[in-house]
Design an enzyme around this catalytic site. Structure first.
Site, PDB file in Angstrom:
ATOM      1  N   GLY A 104       0.826  -1.212   0.000  1.00 11.32           N
ATOM      2  CA  GLY A 104       0.000   0.000   0.000  1.00 11.32           C
ATOM      3  C   GLY A 104       0.855   1.255   0.000  1.00 11.32           C
ATOM      4  O   GLY A 104       2.090   1.194  -0.084  1.00 11.32           O
ATOM      5  N   SER A 160      -5.215  -2.692   5.646  1.00 15.38           N
ATOM      6  CA  SER A 160      -6.608  -2.244   5.759  1.00 15.38           C
ATOM      7  C   SER A 160      -6.862  -1.225   4.669  1.00 15.38           C
ATOM      8  O   SER A 160      -6.021  -0.356   4.445  1.00 15.38           O
ATOM      9  CB  SER A 160      -6.880  -1.545   7.105  1.00 15.38           C
ATOM     10  OG  SER A 160      -8.160  -0.927   7.076  1.00 15.38           O
ATOM     11  N   ASP A 216      -4.644 -13.030   2.089  1.00 14.93           N
ATOM     12  CA  ASP A 216      -5.596 -12.245   2.867  1.00 14.93           C
ATOM     13  C   ASP A 216      -5.205 -12.351   4.348  1.00 14.93           C
ATOM     14  O   ASP A 216      -5.339 -13.415   4.960  1.00 14.93           O
ATOM     15  CB  ASP A 216      -7.002 -12.806   2.635  1.00 14.93           C
ATOM     16  CG  ASP A 216      -8.055 -12.091   3.455  1.00 14.93           C
ATOM     17  OD1 ASP A 216      -7.703 -11.223   4.289  1.00 14.93           O
ATOM     18  OD2 ASP A 216      -9.252 -12.399   3.263  1.00 14.93           O
ATOM     19  N   THR A 268      -6.516  -2.809  -2.057  1.00 10.63           N
ATOM     20  CA  THR A 268      -6.341  -1.385  -2.395  1.00 10.63           C
ATOM     21  C   THR A 268      -4.879  -1.069  -2.725  1.00 10.63           C
ATOM     22  O   THR A 268      -4.558   0.073  -3.036  1.00 10.63           O
ATOM     23  CB  THR A 268      -6.794  -0.468  -1.228  1.00 10.63           C
ATOM     24  OG1 THR A 268      -6.114  -0.881  -0.029  1.00 10.63           O
ATOM     25  CG2 THR A 268      -8.282  -0.532  -1.011  1.00 10.63           C
ATOM     26  N   TYR A 309     -14.869   1.009   9.350  1.00  7.78           N
ATOM     27  CA  TYR A 309     -13.450   1.357   9.534  1.00  7.78           C
ATOM     28  C   TYR A 309     -13.207   1.795  10.967  1.00  7.78           C
ATOM     29  O   TYR A 309     -12.392   1.202  11.689  1.00  7.78           O
ATOM     30  CB  TYR A 309     -13.111   2.473   8.549  1.00  7.78           C
ATOM     31  CG  TYR A 309     -11.666   2.918   8.530  1.00  7.78           C
ATOM     32  CD1 TYR A 309     -10.657   2.077   8.062  1.00  7.78           C
ATOM     33  CD2 TYR A 309     -11.314   4.210   8.931  1.00  7.78           C
ATOM     34  CE1 TYR A 309      -9.333   2.503   8.010  1.00  7.78           C
ATOM     35  CE2 TYR A 309      -9.998   4.645   8.876  1.00  7.78           C
ATOM     36  CZ  TYR A 309      -9.000   3.788   8.414  1.00  7.78           C
ATOM     37  OH  TYR A 309      -7.696   4.225   8.361  1.00  7.78           O
ATOM     38  N   LYS A 336       2.549 -13.469  19.354  1.00  5.52           N
ATOM     39  CA  LYS A 336       2.724 -14.106  20.675  1.00  5.52           C
ATOM     40  C   LYS A 336       3.498 -15.416  20.523  1.00  5.52           C
ATOM     41  O   LYS A 336       4.447 -15.681  21.263  1.00  5.52           O
ATOM     42  CB  LYS A 336       1.338 -14.350  21.278  1.00  5.52           C
ATOM     43  CG  LYS A 336       1.332 -15.060  22.595  1.00  5.52           C
ATOM     44  CD  LYS A 336      -0.077 -15.041  23.178  1.00  5.52           C
ATOM     45  CE  LYS A 336      -0.235 -16.072  24.266  1.00  5.52           C
ATOM     46  NZ  LYS A 336      -0.990 -17.261  23.841  1.00  5.52           N
TER      47      LYS A 336
HETATM   48  P1  NAD Z   1      -3.488   1.643   1.350  1.00  2.00           P
HETATM   49  O1  NAD Z   1      -4.855   1.215   0.937  1.00  2.00           O
HETATM   50  O2  NAD Z   1      -2.618   2.281   0.332  1.00  2.00           O
HETATM   51  O3  NAD Z   1      -2.677   0.396   1.939  1.00  2.00           O
HETATM   52  C1  NAD Z   1      -3.296  -0.642   2.639  1.00  2.00           C
HETATM   53  C2  NAD Z   1      -2.732  -1.951   2.114  1.00  2.00           C
HETATM   54  O4  NAD Z   1      -3.329  -3.043   2.823  1.00  2.00           O
HETATM   55  C3  NAD Z   1      -3.065  -2.188   0.629  1.00  2.00           C
HETATM   56  O5  NAD Z   1      -1.899  -2.574  -0.061  1.00  2.00           O
HETATM   57  C4  NAD Z   1      -4.086  -3.310   0.662  1.00  2.00           C
HETATM   58  O6  NAD Z   1      -4.089  -4.099  -0.517  1.00  2.00           O
HETATM   59  C5  NAD Z   1      -3.666  -4.071   1.904  1.00  2.00           C
HETATM   60  N1  NAD Z   1      -4.728  -4.877   2.504  1.00  2.00           N
HETATM   61  C6  NAD Z   1      -5.979  -4.479   2.872  1.00  2.00           C
HETATM   62  N2  NAD Z   1      -6.671  -5.516   3.362  1.00  2.00           N
HETATM   63  C7  NAD Z   1      -5.836  -6.601   3.322  1.00  2.00           C
HETATM   64  C8  NAD Z   1      -5.987  -7.956   3.697  1.00  2.00           C
HETATM   65  N3  NAD Z   1      -7.128  -8.445   4.187  1.00  2.00           N
HETATM   66  N4  NAD Z   1      -4.928  -8.771   3.525  1.00  2.00           N
HETATM   67  C9  NAD Z   1      -3.752  -8.326   3.018  1.00  2.00           C
HETATM   68  N5  NAD Z   1      -3.570  -7.039   2.637  1.00  2.00           N
HETATM   69  C10 NAD Z   1      -4.613  -6.199   2.785  1.00  2.00           C
HETATM   70  O7  NAD Z   1      -3.653   2.565   2.621  1.00  2.00           O
HETATM   71  P2  NAD Z   1      -2.579   3.406   3.434  1.00  2.00           P
HETATM   72  O8  NAD Z   1      -2.965   4.820   3.325  1.00  2.00           O
HETATM   73  O9  NAD Z   1      -1.203   3.000   3.058  1.00  2.00           O
HETATM   74  O10 NAD Z   1      -2.891   2.933   4.918  1.00  2.00           O
HETATM   75  C11 NAD Z   1      -2.076   1.990   5.593  1.00  2.00           C
HETATM   76  C12 NAD Z   1      -2.547   1.835   7.022  1.00  2.00           C
HETATM   77  O11 NAD Z   1      -2.462   3.102   7.690  1.00  2.00           O
HETATM   78  C13 NAD Z   1      -3.993   1.382   7.156  1.00  2.00           C
HETATM   79  O12 NAD Z   1      -4.098   0.478   8.239  1.00  2.00           O
HETATM   80  C14 NAD Z   1      -4.748   2.650   7.460  1.00  2.00           C
HETATM   81  O13 NAD Z   1      -5.911   2.399   8.204  1.00  2.00           O
HETATM   82  C15 NAD Z   1      -3.719   3.435   8.250  1.00  2.00           C
HETATM   83  N6  NAD Z   1      -3.961   4.887   8.156  1.00  2.00           N
HETATM   84  C16 NAD Z   1      -3.640   5.585   7.029  1.00  2.00           C
HETATM   85  C17 NAD Z   1      -3.896   6.954   6.967  1.00  2.00           C
HETATM   86  C18 NAD Z   1      -3.529   7.797   5.772  1.00  2.00           C
HETATM   87  O14 NAD Z   1      -3.716   9.017   5.801  1.00  2.00           O
HETATM   88  N7  NAD Z   1      -2.980   7.242   4.712  1.00  2.00           N
HETATM   89  C19 NAD Z   1      -4.514   7.598   8.046  1.00  2.00           C
HETATM   90  C20 NAD Z   1      -4.862   6.837   9.155  1.00  2.00           C
HETATM   91  C21 NAD Z   1      -4.564   5.484   9.212  1.00  2.00           C
END
Ligand code: NAD
Ligand code: UDP
Length: 315
Positions: free
Chosen positions: A10, A79, A56, A35, A149, A109
């Site tokens: 991600g 996520s 997954d 995503t 979420y 753990k």
């Molecule tokens: P993103 O969507 O670019 O990256 C999330 C990655 O998780 C993606 O590559 C997606 O394919 C993978 N993923 C989702 N569900 C999955 C599953 N079941 N199994 C395996 N892979 C899975 O989003 P991001 O912006 O890089 O966010 C990364 C994390 O940071 C997330 O947990 C998000 O909630 C948290 N976060 C991000 C922001 C922000 O501003 N970008 C803000 C608050 C929290």
């Protein structure tokens, strides 16, 4: 060290993988690309120290990590993260943050690994306290469009803290505020990709509501420094940290700023405000400054320039 990064393909996860490899670690990236984007890690896949497991991560880890004999640390970032991303996949979203977090905590753990849960400013919902401190419990609508979420991240925080309390697992939680930078998905509907893409194409820039709602934006390299510090420092065990900047912008002002920096002729238009869109958001980062010795350093104009350059290259 050998480190597991879920969501490593991600936006934020790919920068974490890159940083950990630079620091000399071996990295196992788990992603199902719901995503994420293969391009984000295409420069890493040839490296010997990098392994991609396409799976997954909401499933039990014996279904996809049975070959991994040990890890030293788990960064759980998987996520969907944009409102469009999680509202298009609400069940996948609550599964990864609830079941996924539980299974990965069990895995940590078993391996005696350190664990970091990537939470979000959304745990504060539409905050009644401003700026938001870690001690604030939040104001979340459990039935609304964002609940899949927000509530599942709150569940993930709870599970992480239970494993700390019950098993003395070496955990920490980071509450990430709005982050931006290269490798954001131009189609995920978040405000910076939308405004930059619209401005670059001289298309109308869509401000939702009256544009007086605020957000505070952190450049991704600053965030990565904070996340890595939170994993590495012993004093972070069992703690929660806000990570973000205190530069608060109204969305109408953000649209004008991006229009200016791009040099665009876009018109600024107003559209409906999405359900439960938080009115104000700004972190109190006193604790991160004190315990992590961390603060964001990249000026907004500089971060925007780097982000705009990225969107031009993929344009
Ligand atoms: P993103 O969507 O670019 O990256 C999330 C990655 O998780 C993606 O590559 C997606 O394919 C993978 N993923 C989702 N569900 C999955 C599953 N079941 N199994 C395996 N892979 C899975 O989003 P991001 O912006 O890089 O966010 C990364 C994390 O940071 C997330 O947990 C998000 O909630 C948290 N976060 C991000 C922001 C922000 O501003 N970008 C803000 C608050 C929290
Ligand atoms: N927003 C906007 N125009 C857009 C996209 C988003 O005005 O084209 C607003 C949105 O209503 C919210 C803020 O920008 O108030 C940040 O939205 P984003 O989806 O980036 O993240 P959020 O912080 O809401 O999760």
């Amino acid at each position: 060290m050998k480190i597991l990064v879920t969501g490593g393909a991600g936006f934020i996860g790919s920068h974490i993988c890159e940083r950990l490899l630079e620091d000399g670690h071996r990295v196992i990236c788990v992603d199902n690309f719901i995503t994420g984007n293969r391009e984000n890690i295409s420069h890493l896949t040839q490296k010997k120290a990098f392994t991609l497991i396409e799976a997954d991560a909401s499933l039990s880890t014996d279904q996809y990590l049975s070959d991994v004999s040990h890890v030293d640390a788990v960064f759980h970032l998987a996520s969907p993260a944009s409102p469009r991303g999680y509202q298009d996949a609400p069940i996948e979203t609550y599964r990864i943050n609830s079941f996924g977090t539980h299974h990965l905590l069990e895995f940590a753990k078993e391996k005696q690994a350190k664990f970091l849960f990537a939470s979000t400013s959304e745990v504060y919902g539409d905050p009644l306290e401003h700026p938001q401190k870690e001690t604030y419990w939040g104001n979340v609508n459990p039935l609304g469009a964002r609940a899949c979420y927000d509530e599942s991240k709150r569940f993930g925080e709870m599970a992480t803290s239970v494993f700390h309390r019950e098993f003395d697992l070496n955990v920490r939680i980071v509450r990430i505020f709005n982050t931006y930078g290269p490798r954001m998905d131009p189609r995920d509907g978040r405000v910076i990709p939308n405004f930059v893409t619209q401005a670059l194409n001289n298309q109308p820039m869509t401000v939702y509501g009256d544009g007086t709602q605020t957000r505070s934006f952190c450049y991704v390299s600053d965030l990565v420094n904070g996340i890595v510090q939170a994993m590495e420092l012993p004093a972070t065990r069992g703690e929660v940290f806000n990570l973000g900047t205190t530069n608060e912008y109204r969305m109408i002002d953000l649209a004008k700023k991006i229009k200016d920096v791009v040099g665009s002729s876009s018109e600024i238009v107003f559209d409906d405000l999405p359900e439960d869109d938080p009115v104000r958001r700004k972190p109190d980062i006193t604790k991160a400054k004190r315990v992590l010795g961390w603060k964001p350093t990249v000026p907004f104009n500089e971060g925007l320039r780097l982000t705009i350059d990225y969107f031009k290259t993929i344009g």
